[in-house]
Design an enzyme around this catalytic site. Sequence first.
Site, PDB file in Angstrom:
ATOM      1  N   ASP A   1     -18.298  15.525   6.302  1.00 31.48           N
ATOM      2  CA  ASP A   1     -19.699  15.437   6.684  1.00 31.48           C
ATOM      3  C   ASP A   1     -20.511  15.869   5.465  1.00 31.48           C
ATOM      4  O   ASP A   1     -19.971  16.452   4.513  1.00 31.48           O
ATOM      5  CB  ASP A   1     -19.951  16.360   7.876  1.00 31.48           C
ATOM      6  CG  ASP A   1     -21.418  16.459   8.234  1.00 31.48           C
ATOM      7  OD1 ASP A   1     -22.052  15.409   8.433  1.00 31.48           O
ATOM      8  OD2 ASP A   1     -21.932  17.595   8.282  1.00 31.48           O
TER       9      ASP A   1
ATOM     10  N   ASP B   1     -24.550  17.071   5.328  1.00 30.04           N
ATOM     11  CA  ASP B   1     -25.500  18.167   5.518  1.00 30.04           C
ATOM     12  C   ASP B   1     -24.843  19.340   6.232  1.00 30.04           C
ATOM     13  O   ASP B   1     -24.290  19.181   7.321  1.00 30.04           O
ATOM     14  CB  ASP B   1     -26.713  17.679   6.321  1.00 30.04           C
ATOM     15  CG  ASP B   1     -27.495  16.613   5.575  1.00 30.04           C
ATOM     16  OD1 ASP B   1     -28.130  16.954   4.571  1.00 30.04           O
ATOM     17  OD2 ASP B   1     -27.446  15.435   5.984  1.00 30.04           O
TER      18      ASP B   1
END
Length: 222
Positions: A17, A19
Amino acid sequence: MTDTARAARTYGAFLFDMDGTIINSLAAAERVWGRWALRHGLELESFLPTMHGKRGIDTISALNLPGIDPVAEAAEILRGEIEDVEGVVAIEGAADFLASLPQERWAIVTSAPADLARARLAAAGLPQPSIMVTAEDVLVGKPDPQCYLRGAERVGVDPSDVLVFEDVMAGVAAGEAAGADVMVVTATHRHPLETEYPTLSDYRCIRAGIGPDRRLSIRRCD
């Protein structure tokens, strides 16, 4: 699987991922979303924690606000987020860790649209990956596993042969539903996340093991 067993396991690829996992964009995201939420009469303390780790259009659609076009509103927020990357930085150790990985063996799987992902990666000084899955690449966002299934497909491995790095429950659920192992990154957490998965505070405490067959493992630093 225990933390010790997971650390000993090798993987065909790592999927990250973005952020909260390899970059800290918390302040920038909450500035833009905060302004939007206030215009629509939302209470910031309860709303802001709900928008992390999901596609903007999914967050807006779930609110069911009267007279709101989720597509138009998500486009407005996207413009604001691309323009505001002040304070976006890499999670400690992430740049070196990513640079140590074989290019074809890792990918970013993010709920952000591609233009925003590239803007934030550049602001944080992180490499642009050769393989990336973004909001435009899926019909349904996290916690649906579609994104991680697509990520595994693009790196050419079975989802069960992947280690997913995530920071929020929507992403953890997506990785788990895809059949992958999960590592939870806690660098941006304001409150403890209750999880059965192993956790990392940042990437300074680990290094990548790369076998002669180019398979990857996680090694804790001494």
